[in-house]
Design a protein around this motif. Structure first.
Motif, PDB file in Angstrom:
ATOM      1  N   PRO A  36       0.811  -1.222   0.000  1.00  0.00           N
ATOM      2  CA  PRO A  36       0.000   0.000   0.000  1.00  0.00           C
ATOM      3  C   PRO A  36       0.845   1.273   0.000  1.00  0.00           C
ATOM      4  CG  PRO A  36       0.085  -0.909   2.201  1.00  0.00           C
ATOM      5  CD  PRO A  36       0.941  -1.794   1.338  1.00  0.00           C
ATOM      6  N   TYR A  37       2.153   1.125  -0.178  1.00  0.00           N
ATOM      7  CA  TYR A  37       3.034   2.285  -0.205  1.00  0.00           C
ATOM      8  C   TYR A  37       3.918   2.212  -1.441  1.00  0.00           C
ATOM      9  CZ  TYR A  37       6.078  -1.286   1.765  1.00  0.00           C
ATOM     10  OH  TYR A  37       6.769  -2.445   1.971  1.00  0.00           O
ATOM     11  N   PRO A  38       4.495   3.328  -1.857  1.00  0.00           N
ATOM     12  CA  PRO A  38       5.363   3.294  -3.032  1.00  0.00           C
ATOM     13  C   PRO A  38       6.673   2.580  -2.722  1.00  0.00           C
ATOM     14  CG  PRO A  38       4.760   5.562  -2.401  1.00  0.00           C
ATOM     15  CD  PRO A  38       4.371   4.675  -1.278  1.00  0.00           C
ATOM     16  N   TYR A  60      13.665  -2.834 -14.606  1.00  0.00           N
ATOM     17  CA  TYR A  60      13.607  -1.371 -14.731  1.00  0.00           C
ATOM     18  C   TYR A  60      12.909  -0.955 -16.017  1.00  0.00           C
ATOM     19  CZ  TYR A  60      16.677  -0.989 -10.674  1.00  0.00           C
ATOM     20  OH  TYR A  60      17.207  -1.053  -9.403  1.00  0.00           O
ATOM     21  N   ARG A  61      13.121  -1.720 -17.061  1.00  0.00           N
ATOM     22  CA  ARG A  61      12.478  -1.416 -18.336  1.00  0.00           C
ATOM     23  C   ARG A  61      10.962  -1.597 -18.224  1.00  0.00           C
ATOM     24  NH1 ARG A  61      15.717  -4.602 -22.435  1.00  0.00           N
ATOM     25  NH2 ARG A  61      17.502  -3.228 -22.369  1.00  0.00           N
ATOM     26  N   ILE A  62      10.566  -2.660 -17.545  1.00  0.00           N
ATOM     27  CA  ILE A  62       9.129  -2.917 -17.358  1.00  0.00           C
ATOM     28  C   ILE A  62       8.511  -1.804 -16.502  1.00  0.00           C
ATOM     29  CG2 ILE A  62       7.446  -4.469 -16.283  1.00  0.00           C
ATOM     30  CD1 ILE A  62       9.270  -6.821 -17.190  1.00  0.00           C
ATOM     31  N   LEU A  63       9.229  -1.368 -15.466  1.00  0.00           N
ATOM     32  CA  LEU A  63       8.713  -0.279 -14.622  1.00  0.00           C
ATOM     33  C   LEU A  63       8.471   0.973 -15.466  1.00  0.00           C
ATOM     34  CD1 LEU A  63      10.903  -0.718 -11.412  1.00  0.00           C
ATOM     35  CD2 LEU A  63       8.429  -1.047 -11.575  1.00  0.00           C
ATOM     36  N   ASP A  64       9.431   1.313 -16.305  1.00  0.00           N
ATOM     37  CA  ASP A  64       9.271   2.491 -17.167  1.00  0.00           C
ATOM     38  C   ASP A  64       8.088   2.328 -18.125  1.00  0.00           C
ATOM     39  OD1 ASP A  64      11.332   3.895 -16.024  1.00  0.00           O
ATOM     40  OD2 ASP A  64      12.833   3.217 -17.457  1.00  0.00           O
ATOM     41  N   LEU A  65       7.944   1.137 -18.655  1.00  0.00           N
ATOM     42  CA  LEU A  65       6.844   0.851 -19.579  1.00  0.00           C
ATOM     43  C   LEU A  65       5.489   1.028 -18.868  1.00  0.00           C
ATOM     44  CD1 LEU A  65       6.208  -0.527 -22.500  1.00  0.00           C
ATOM     45  CD2 LEU A  65       5.771  -2.555 -21.106  1.00  0.00           C
ATOM     46  N   GLU A  68       4.791   4.664 -18.327  1.00  0.00           N
ATOM     47  CA  GLU A  68       4.421   5.242 -19.621  1.00  0.00           C
ATOM     48  C   GLU A  68       2.960   4.940 -19.980  1.00  0.00           C
ATOM     49  OE1 GLU A  68       6.275   4.135 -23.709  1.00  0.00           O
ATOM     50  OE2 GLU A  68       7.878   4.530 -22.253  1.00  0.00           O
ATOM     51  N   HIS A  69       2.503   3.747 -19.623  1.00  0.00           N
ATOM     52  CA  HIS A  69       1.136   3.339 -19.934  1.00  0.00           C
ATOM     53  C   HIS A  69       0.152   3.637 -18.799  1.00  0.00           C
ATOM     54  CE1 HIS A  69       1.599   1.239 -23.856  1.00  0.00           C
ATOM     55  NE2 HIS A  69       2.867   1.320 -23.482  1.00  0.00           N
ATOM     56  N   GLU A  70       0.593   4.466 -17.852  1.00  0.00           N
ATOM     57  CA  GLU A  70      -0.265   4.957 -16.763  1.00  0.00           C
ATOM     58  C   GLU A  70      -0.845   3.854 -15.880  1.00  0.00           C
ATOM     59  OE1 GLU A  70      -2.936   7.427 -19.051  1.00  0.00           O
ATOM     60  OE2 GLU A  70      -1.586   9.131 -18.828  1.00  0.00           O
ATOM     61  N   VAL A  71      -0.074   2.787 -15.736  1.00  0.00           N
ATOM     62  CA  VAL A  71      -0.476   1.721 -14.820  1.00  0.00           C
ATOM     63  C   VAL A  71       0.126   2.024 -13.441  1.00  0.00           C
ATOM     64  CG1 VAL A  71      -0.312  -0.752 -14.312  1.00  0.00           C
ATOM     65  CG2 VAL A  71      -0.604   0.025 -16.677  1.00  0.00           C
ATOM     66  N   LEU A  72       1.331   2.609 -13.462  1.00  0.00           N
ATOM     67  CA  LEU A  72       2.024   2.953 -12.217  1.00  0.00           C
ATOM     68  C   LEU A  72       2.317   4.443 -12.149  1.00  0.00           C
ATOM     69  CD1 LEU A  72       4.810   0.189 -12.067  1.00  0.00           C
ATOM     70  CD2 LEU A  72       2.531   0.121 -11.061  1.00  0.00           C
ATOM     71  N   ASN A  73       2.450   4.936 -10.930  1.00  0.00           N
ATOM     72  CA  ASN A  73       2.970   6.282 -10.694  1.00  0.00           C
ATOM     73  C   ASN A  73       4.449   6.159 -10.380  1.00  0.00           C
ATOM     74  OD1 ASN A  73       0.661   8.010 -10.812  1.00  0.00           O
ATOM     75  ND2 ASN A  73       0.003   7.191  -8.835  1.00  0.00           N
ATOM     76  N   ARG A  74       5.219   7.131 -10.861  1.00  0.00           N
ATOM     77  CA  ARG A  74       6.626   7.166 -10.487  1.00  0.00           C
ATOM     78  C   ARG A  74       6.867   8.435  -9.674  1.00  0.00           C
ATOM     79  NH1 ARG A  74      10.062   6.716 -15.317  1.00  0.00           N
ATOM     80  NH2 ARG A  74       9.327   8.803 -15.691  1.00  0.00           N
ATOM     81  N   LEU A  75       7.437   8.277  -8.498  1.00  0.00           N
ATOM     82  CA  LEU A  75       7.776   9.427  -7.671  1.00  0.00           C
ATOM     83  C   LEU A  75       9.265   9.681  -7.835  1.00  0.00           C
ATOM     84  CD1 LEU A  75       5.337   7.889  -6.134  1.00  0.00           C
ATOM     85  CD2 LEU A  75       6.123   9.133  -4.146  1.00  0.00           C
ATOM     86  N   ASP A  76       9.593  10.845  -8.344  1.00  0.00           N
ATOM     87  CA  ASP A  76      11.008  11.206  -8.453  1.00  0.00           C
ATOM     88  C   ASP A  76      11.353  12.013  -7.216  1.00  0.00           C
ATOM     89  OD1 ASP A  76      11.774  10.074 -11.024  1.00  0.00           O
ATOM     90  OD2 ASP A  76      10.243  11.429 -11.812  1.00  0.00           O
ATOM     91  N   LEU A  77      12.252  11.490  -6.406  1.00  0.00           N
ATOM     92  CA  LEU A  77      12.462  12.063  -5.085  1.00  0.00           C
ATOM     93  C   LEU A  77      13.707  12.917  -4.958  1.00  0.00           C
ATOM     94  CD1 LEU A  77      11.244   8.926  -3.188  1.00  0.00           C
ATOM     95  CD2 LEU A  77       9.976  10.997  -3.697  1.00  0.00           C
ATOM     96  N   GLY A  78      14.163  13.436  -6.063  1.00  0.00           N
ATOM     97  CA  GLY A  78      15.263  14.404  -6.000  1.00  0.00           C
ATOM     98  C   GLY A  78      16.625  13.789  -5.768  1.00  0.00           C
ATOM     99  N   LYS A  80      17.806  11.242  -6.608  1.00  0.00           N
ATOM    100  CA  LYS A  80      17.996  10.217  -7.647  1.00  0.00           C
ATOM    101  C   LYS A  80      17.269   8.927  -7.316  1.00  0.00           C
ATOM    102  CE  LYS A  80      22.254  11.817  -9.762  1.00  0.00           C
ATOM    103  NZ  LYS A  80      23.690  11.794  -9.515  1.00  0.00           N
ATOM    104  N   SER A  81      16.560   8.884  -6.184  1.00  0.00           N
ATOM    105  CA  SER A  81      15.816   7.669  -5.902  1.00  0.00           C
ATOM    106  C   SER A  81      14.410   7.809  -6.473  1.00  0.00           C
ATOM    107  CB  SER A  81      15.802   7.372  -4.405  1.00  0.00           C
ATOM    108  OG  SER A  81      14.818   8.144  -3.768  1.00  0.00           O
ATOM    109  N   ARG A  82      13.887   6.707  -6.901  1.00  0.00           N
ATOM    110  CA  ARG A  82      12.553   6.697  -7.486  1.00  0.00           C
ATOM    111  C   ARG A  82      11.729   5.643  -6.781  1.00  0.00           C
ATOM    112  NH1 ARG A  82      13.177   5.604 -13.618  1.00  0.00           N
ATOM    113  NH2 ARG A  82      14.074   3.733 -12.743  1.00  0.00           N
ATOM    114  N   ARG A  83      10.449   5.928  -6.628  1.00  0.00           N
ATOM    115  CA  ARG A  83       9.551   4.939  -6.056  1.00  0.00           C
ATOM    116  C   ARG A  83       8.360   4.770  -6.976  1.00  0.00           C
ATOM    117  NH1 ARG A  83      10.091   3.946  -0.254  1.00  0.00           N
ATOM    118  NH2 ARG A  83      12.007   4.917   0.373  1.00  0.00           N
ATOM    119  N   PHE A  84       7.778   3.595  -6.903  1.00  0.00           N
ATOM    120  CA  PHE A  84       6.664   3.279  -7.799  1.00  0.00           C
ATOM    121  C   PHE A  84       5.471   2.793  -6.997  1.00  0.00           C
ATOM    122  CE2 PHE A  84      10.610   2.792  -9.999  1.00  0.00           C
ATOM    123  CZ  PHE A  84      10.384   3.324 -11.262  1.00  0.00           C
ATOM    124  N   CYS A  85       4.278   3.203  -7.409  1.00  0.00           N
ATOM    125  CA  CYS A  85       3.070   2.680  -6.782  1.00  0.00           C
ATOM    126  C   CYS A  85       1.982   2.542  -7.841  1.00  0.00           C
ATOM    127  CB  CYS A  85       2.606   3.573  -5.632  1.00  0.00           C
ATOM    128  SG  CYS A  85       2.109   5.215  -6.142  1.00  0.00           S
TER     129      CYS A  85
END
Ligand SMILES: [Zn+2]
Ligand SMILES: [Zn+2]
Length: 145
Positions: A36-38, A60-65, A68-78, A80-85
């Protein structure tokens, strides 16, 4: 909060996004949708690798895909770390709560009309991405002080 995502739910979600439900994509989506968290990219990688032999670049490629297809949110945390939910639906860019003490993030419910975009009138701004973050101290951290 969200229940653990089943393989069936993951397949359904991929199909709805117009993506072929390959085994790897289903596993990555289940790993992200299972919390329930990113999750950070390394956390997702560990979760997927616990069950299947898959390399880092593929994950990582699948995460980006999926972003891109609006299935996941990507949080760019400044830093350089990224989280996905998971997005509940394609326009679910929900806000997040960040605990400044333990550095944990929580997904909050999507709130329609939370922003006043009056200041953008006449600027012909095309809003592509919404990132709202609330910062404070989470209940777990508060109870230990
Ligand atoms: Zn905390
Ligand atoms: Zn989220």
């Amino acid at each position: 909060m969200k229940a653990r995502m089943t393989a069936k739910a993951a397949e359904h979600r991929l199909a709805a996004a117009g993506l072929e439900a390959t085994e790897h994509r289903v596993r990555v989506l289940m790993a992200v949708g299972g919390t329930p968290y990113p999750s950070s990219a390394p956390e997702i990688l560990d979760a997927v690798r616990a069950k299947s032999d898959i390399n880092r670049v593929t994950v990582y490629r699948i995460l980006d895909l999926l972003v891109e297809h609006e299935v996941l949110n990507r949080l760019d945390l400044g830093d350089k770390s990224r989280r996905f939910c998971l997005r509940e639906d394609h326009d679910d860019e929900h806000p997040h709560f960040h605990c400044t003490r333990c550095d944990r993030y929580l997904c909050l419910r999507h709130a329609q009309g939370i922003l006043n975009t009056e200041g953008l009138e006449g600027l012909e701004a095309d809003i592509r991405h919404v990132d709202i973050r609330l910062e404070g101290v989470c209940p777990a951290c508060r109870s230990t002080t």
